[in-house]
Design a protein around this motif. Structure first.
Motif, PDB file in Angstrom:
ATOM      1  N   ILE A  98       0.851  -0.991  -0.199  1.00 39.48           N
ATOM      2  CA  ILE A  98       0.046  -0.187  -0.355  1.00 39.48           C
ATOM      3  C   ILE A  98       0.934   1.624   0.140  1.00 39.48           C
ATOM      4  O   ILE A  98       2.002   1.163   0.163  1.00 39.48           O
ATOM      5  CB  ILE A  98      -0.882   0.035   1.180  1.00 39.48           C
ATOM      6  CG1 ILE A  98      -0.438  -0.114   2.537  1.00 39.48           C
ATOM      7  CG2 ILE A  98      -2.205  -1.090   0.805  1.00 39.48           C
ATOM      8  CD1 ILE A  98      -1.126  -0.429   3.578  1.00 39.48           C
ATOM      9  N   GLN A  99       0.302   2.175  -0.344  1.00 37.27           N
ATOM     10  CA  GLN A  99       0.689   3.613  -0.469  1.00 37.27           C
ATOM     11  C   GLN A  99       0.747   4.681  -0.067  1.00 37.27           C
ATOM     12  O   GLN A  99       1.453   5.200   0.741  1.00 37.27           O
ATOM     13  CB  GLN A  99       0.909   3.518  -2.187  1.00 37.27           C
ATOM     14  CG  GLN A  99       1.757   2.958  -2.913  1.00 37.27           C
ATOM     15  CD  GLN A  99       2.534   2.973  -3.397  1.00 37.27           C
ATOM     16  OE1 GLN A  99       3.669   4.512  -3.176  1.00 37.27           O
ATOM     17  NE2 GLN A  99       3.262   1.622  -3.110  1.00 37.27           N
ATOM     18  N   THR A 100      -0.780   4.838   0.128  1.00 37.08           N
ATOM     19  CA  THR A 100      -1.484   6.263   1.659  1.00 37.08           C
ATOM     20  C   THR A 100      -2.636   5.720   1.501  1.00 37.08           C
ATOM     21  O   THR A 100      -3.008   4.539   1.347  1.00 37.08           O
ATOM     22  CB  THR A 100      -0.827   7.531   0.964  1.00 37.08           C
ATOM     23  OG1 THR A 100      -1.459   8.475   1.370  1.00 37.08           O
ATOM     24  CG2 THR A 100      -1.519   7.605  -0.421  1.00 37.08           C
ATOM     25  N   GLN A 101      -3.245   6.589   1.720  1.00 39.20           N
ATOM     26  CA  GLN A 101      -4.859   6.545   1.916  1.00 39.20           C
ATOM     27  C   GLN A 101      -5.584   7.840   2.202  1.00 39.20           C
ATOM     28  O   GLN A 101      -4.677   9.017   1.884  1.00 39.20           O
ATOM     29  CB  GLN A 101      -4.968   6.391   3.681  1.00 39.20           C
ATOM     30  CG  GLN A 101      -4.718   4.954   4.137  1.00 39.20           C
ATOM     31  CD  GLN A 101      -5.372   4.549   5.357  1.00 39.20           C
ATOM     32  OE1 GLN A 101      -4.631   5.473   6.710  1.00 39.20           O
ATOM     33  NE2 GLN A 101      -5.771   2.947   5.519  1.00 39.20           N
ATOM     34  N   LEU A 102      -7.038   7.800   1.433  1.00 41.05           N
ATOM     35  CA  LEU A 102      -7.668   9.427   1.317  1.00 41.05           C
ATOM     36  C   LEU A 102      -8.658   9.207   2.745  1.00 41.05           C
ATOM     37  O   LEU A 102      -8.701   8.344   2.975  1.00 41.05           O
ATOM     38  CB  LEU A 102      -8.691   8.518  -0.301  1.00 41.05           C
ATOM     39  CG  LEU A 102      -8.061   8.511  -1.087  1.00 41.05           C
ATOM     40  CD1 LEU A 102      -8.454   8.317  -2.336  1.00 41.05           C
ATOM     41  CD2 LEU A 102      -6.763   9.146  -1.915  1.00 41.05           C
ATOM     42  N   LEU A 103      -8.606  10.332   2.585  1.00 47.89           N
ATOM     43  CA  LEU A 103     -10.626  10.361   3.467  1.00 47.89           C
ATOM     44  C   LEU A 103     -11.305  11.104   2.759  1.00 47.89           C
ATOM     45  O   LEU A 103     -11.368  11.183   1.251  1.00 47.89           O
ATOM     46  CB  LEU A 103      -9.761  11.406   4.297  1.00 47.89           C
ATOM     47  CG  LEU A 103      -8.435  11.563   5.191  1.00 47.89           C
ATOM     48  CD1 LEU A 103      -8.492  13.171   6.043  1.00 47.89           C
ATOM     49  CD2 LEU A 103      -8.587  10.348   6.497  1.00 47.89           C
ATOM     50  N   TYR A 104     -12.987  11.042   3.160  1.00 45.89           N
ATOM     51  CA  TYR A 104     -14.089  11.082   2.818  1.00 45.89           C
ATOM     52  C   TYR A 104     -13.966  12.591   2.082  1.00 45.89           C
ATOM     53  O   TYR A 104     -13.341  13.220   2.771  1.00 45.89           O
ATOM     54  CB  TYR A 104     -15.109  10.395   3.820  1.00 45.89           C
ATOM     55  CG  TYR A 104     -16.731  10.983   3.705  1.00 45.89           C
ATOM     56  CD1 TYR A 104     -16.801   9.851   2.688  1.00 45.89           C
ATOM     57  CD2 TYR A 104     -17.160  12.010   4.354  1.00 45.89           C
ATOM     58  CE1 TYR A 104     -18.192   9.820   3.028  1.00 45.89           C
ATOM     59  CE2 TYR A 104     -18.717  12.194   3.989  1.00 45.89           C
ATOM     60  CZ  TYR A 104     -19.070  11.226   3.610  1.00 45.89           C
ATOM     61  OH  TYR A 104     -20.126  10.822   3.346  1.00 45.89           O
ATOM     62  N   GLY A 105     -14.544  12.358   1.281  1.00 51.93           N
ATOM     63  CA  GLY A 105     -14.645  13.379   0.251  1.00 51.93           C
ATOM     64  C   GLY A 105     -13.185  14.078  -0.186  1.00 51.93           C
ATOM     65  O   GLY A 105     -12.973  14.454  -0.953  1.00 51.93           O
ATOM     66  N   GLU A 106     -12.176  13.252  -0.269  1.00 50.49           N
ATOM     67  CA  GLU A 106     -10.831  14.249  -0.727  1.00 50.49           C
ATOM     68  C   GLU A 106     -11.428  13.207  -2.373  1.00 50.49           C
ATOM     69  O   GLU A 106     -11.218  11.983  -2.415  1.00 50.49           O
ATOM     70  CB  GLU A 106      -9.490  12.808  -0.224  1.00 50.49           C
ATOM     71  CG  GLU A 106      -8.454  13.392  -0.239  1.00 50.49           C
ATOM     72  CD  GLU A 106      -7.362  13.206  -0.277  1.00 50.49           C
ATOM     73  OE1 GLU A 106      -5.975  13.264  -0.046  1.00 50.49           O
ATOM     74  OE2 GLU A 106      -7.598  12.126   1.264  1.00 50.49           O
ATOM     75  N   PRO A 107     -10.331  14.773  -2.821  1.00 47.35           N
ATOM     76  CA  PRO A 107     -10.964  14.630  -4.521  1.00 47.35           C
ATOM     77  C   PRO A 107      -9.037  13.961  -5.057  1.00 47.35           C
ATOM     78  O   PRO A 107      -8.616  13.495  -4.376  1.00 47.35           O
ATOM     79  CB  PRO A 107     -10.367  15.810  -4.773  1.00 47.35           C
ATOM     80  CG  PRO A 107      -9.885  16.818  -4.036  1.00 47.35           C
ATOM     81  CD  PRO A 107      -9.700  15.970  -2.415  1.00 47.35           C
ATOM     82  N   VAL A 108      -9.660  13.013  -6.136  1.00 45.75           N
ATOM     83  CA  VAL A 108      -9.022  12.537  -6.681  1.00 45.75           C
ATOM     84  C   VAL A 108      -8.978  12.944  -8.293  1.00 45.75           C
ATOM     85  O   VAL A 108      -9.931  13.180  -9.079  1.00 45.75           O
ATOM     86  CB  VAL A 108      -8.752  10.649  -6.327  1.00 45.75           C
ATOM     87  CG1 VAL A 108      -8.368  10.351  -4.882  1.00 45.75           C
ATOM     88  CG2 VAL A 108      -9.727  10.021  -6.812  1.00 45.75           C
ATOM     89  N   LEU A 109      -7.822  12.236  -8.978  1.00 39.63           N
ATOM     90  CA  LEU A 109      -7.457  12.467 -10.268  1.00 39.63           C
ATOM     91  C   LEU A 109      -7.483  11.183 -11.295  1.00 39.63           C
ATOM     92  O   LEU A 109      -6.808  10.004 -10.552  1.00 39.63           O
ATOM     93  CB  LEU A 109      -5.985  12.990 -11.128  1.00 39.63           C
ATOM     94  CG  LEU A 109      -6.157  13.209 -12.648  1.00 39.63           C
ATOM     95  CD1 LEU A 109      -7.519  14.071 -13.568  1.00 39.63           C
ATOM     96  CD2 LEU A 109      -4.775  13.694 -12.875  1.00 39.63           C
ATOM     97  N   ILE A 110      -8.704  10.685 -11.816  1.00 44.27           N
ATOM     98  CA  ILE A 110      -8.829   9.666 -12.234  1.00 44.27           C
ATOM     99  C   ILE A 110      -8.287   8.603 -13.736  1.00 44.27           C
ATOM    100  O   ILE A 110      -9.083   9.463 -14.357  1.00 44.27           O
ATOM    101  CB  ILE A 110     -10.199   8.758 -12.229  1.00 44.27           C
ATOM    102  CG1 ILE A 110     -11.288   8.811 -10.947  1.00 44.27           C
ATOM    103  CG2 ILE A 110     -10.133   6.964 -12.675  1.00 44.27           C
ATOM    104  CD1 ILE A 110     -12.556   8.337 -10.952  1.00 44.27           C
ATOM    105  N   GLU A 111      -6.877   8.366 -13.924  1.00 40.94           N
ATOM    106  CA  GLU A 111      -6.284   7.862 -14.862  1.00 40.94           C
ATOM    107  C   GLU A 111      -7.376   7.349 -16.086  1.00 40.94           C
ATOM    108  O   GLU A 111      -7.342   6.848 -16.889  1.00 40.94           O
ATOM    109  CB  GLU A 111      -5.074   7.409 -15.015  1.00 40.94           C
ATOM    110  CG  GLU A 111      -4.009   7.446 -16.382  1.00 40.94           C
ATOM    111  CD  GLU A 111      -2.903   7.652 -15.732  1.00 40.94           C
ATOM    112  OE1 GLU A 111      -1.772   6.725 -14.833  1.00 40.94           O
ATOM    113  OE2 GLU A 111      -1.803   9.070 -15.419  1.00 40.94           O
ATOM    114  N   GLU A 112      -7.470   5.973 -15.144  1.00 41.61           N
ATOM    115  CA  GLU A 112      -8.058   4.770 -16.257  1.00 41.61           C
ATOM    116  C   GLU A 112      -8.677   3.556 -14.622  1.00 41.61           C
ATOM    117  O   GLU A 112      -8.519   3.760 -13.732  1.00 41.61           O
ATOM    118  CB  GLU A 112      -6.685   3.773 -16.529  1.00 41.61           C
ATOM    119  CG  GLU A 112      -6.092   3.373 -15.761  1.00 41.61           C
ATOM    120  CD  GLU A 112      -4.998   1.944 -16.675  1.00 41.61           C
ATOM    121  OE1 GLU A 112      -5.207   1.740 -17.292  1.00 41.61           O
ATOM    122  OE2 GLU A 112      -3.776   2.145 -16.309  1.00 41.61           O
ATOM    123  N   VAL A 113      -9.803   3.046 -15.525  1.00 41.46           N
ATOM    124  CA  VAL A 113     -10.667   1.816 -14.267  1.00 41.46           C
ATOM    125  C   VAL A 113     -10.315   0.611 -15.030  1.00 41.46           C
ATOM    126  O   VAL A 113     -10.444   0.312 -16.657  1.00 41.46           O
ATOM    127  CB  VAL A 113     -11.642   2.338 -13.858  1.00 41.46           C
ATOM    128  CG1 VAL A 113     -12.533   1.081 -13.359  1.00 41.46           C
ATOM    129  CG2 VAL A 113     -12.232   3.958 -13.657  1.00 41.46           C
TER     130      VAL A 113
END
Length: 310
Positions: free
Chosen positions: A60-75
């Motif tokens: 694992i690398q890191t974590q996100l919190l509720y509502g934290e924005p991300v950029l999606i590169e691919e699914v």
């Protein structure tokens, strides 16, 4: 799942873990990658060896919190390759990269006119519009504000919700919390004493060493990089051999081979020769005396991020 100018993809669960690759998830991680993850159960079911394996196998690398924005590169096959936009790092100039189950993300309307509510308590309860319990969110969770009163109305991935005003502070942007001093940083960190270490941890369920320092700084109005190897290049360099010049709240960095090798740890100077840090799997946030420890010989840098000590 690509963003438009009027929308953003955000974390829709209290804490989402960002994986190095989808295949890095193990059977024991089922509670962590579920559509509705239960972090307490995930942490409880992992043995000490399982937690150490998160480190050793670079899972694992890191974590996100509720509502934290991300950029999606691919699914791909239910996993989204993302960049965590609020977590600077040298791995990608857009944000911290990794993979998250796509079920843990949601598209929401961009809303920033009234700023954000930043959670100042270790945990805080979100309420539905009918004042039923919605979710428990972590320290430093930041959600857009829609209305300010005794209960703050927020935009969340679950629709409008309320949070008690005394559990948050209102800030104009995610990187605009009021600037604290060194003592503020140290005192805040001490509130997390005995919190178990978690590799890549970024929430009040568990921090790793640099996740701890990142979140203490963020809460005090300073945005630094997510990882210690980047943090050590930031701030103001302080003479590591002149301890009398160190300020409470300075960050202390440590490297193998008596400070000449690979950087591996960061902590907060607590004054009087003491350090506050989140040490390693199997241990918890603690205050230690530096003298006589391996840290005393491995110290490789001291960096200052706030001007005032107190």
């Amino acid at each position: 799942m690509l963003q438009t100018e009027s929308t953003a993809w955000v974390c829709r669960v209290p804490v989402a873990t960002v994986w190095t690759a989808p295949e890095k998830a193990r059977a024991v991680d089922a509670e962590g990658i579920a559509e509705h993850p239960n972090l307490n159960n995930w942490l409880r079911t992992m043995s000490r060896e399982d937690k150490q394996d998160l480190v050793d196998s670079n899972r694992i690398q890191t974590q996100l919190l509720y509502g934290e924005p991300v950029l999606i590169e691919e699914v791909v096959n239910g996993w989204a390759k993302i960049m965590a936009l609020w977590q600077p790092c040298q791995k990608d100039e857009r944000g911290y990269p990794g993979w998250v189950p796509s079920s843990q993300l949601k598209e929401v309307e961009n809303l920033t006119e009234l700023g954000y509510a930043r959670v100042t308590h270790h945990k805080a309860q979100l309420w539905t519009e009918n004042f039923k319990p919605l979710k428990v969110v972590s320290f430093n969770t930041m959600l857009p504000v829609k209305e300010i009163a005794d209960f703050i109305r927020l935009q969340t991935p679950d629709g409008d919700a309320f949070i008690m005003a005394n559990t948050v502070e209102i800030v104009s942007a995610y990187n605009q919390s009021p600037k604290g001093n060194g003592l503020d940083i140290a005192n805040l960190g001490a509130e997390f004493l005995d919190l178990p270490y978690l590799w890549a941890g970024m929430s009040s369920y568990g921090y790793d060493c640099s996740g701890f320092t990142y979140n203490l700084m963020k809460a005090n109005g300073v945005i630094i990089s997510r990882d210690a190897v980047d943090q050590v290049l930031e701030g103001i360099e302080i003479d590591l051999h002149a301890q009398n010049t160190w300020h409470i709240g300075d960050l202390l960095f440590f490297a193998y081979e008596e400070g000449r090798g690979k950087l591996h740890h960061v902590g907060v100077y607590y004054g009087n020769g003491l350090m506050l840090h989140s040490p390693t799997p199997g241990k918890s946030v603690e205050i230690i005396e530096l003298a006589g420890t391996k840290h005393a010989t491995e110290l490789c840098a001291v960096r200052r991020f706030v001007d005032e000590e107190a």
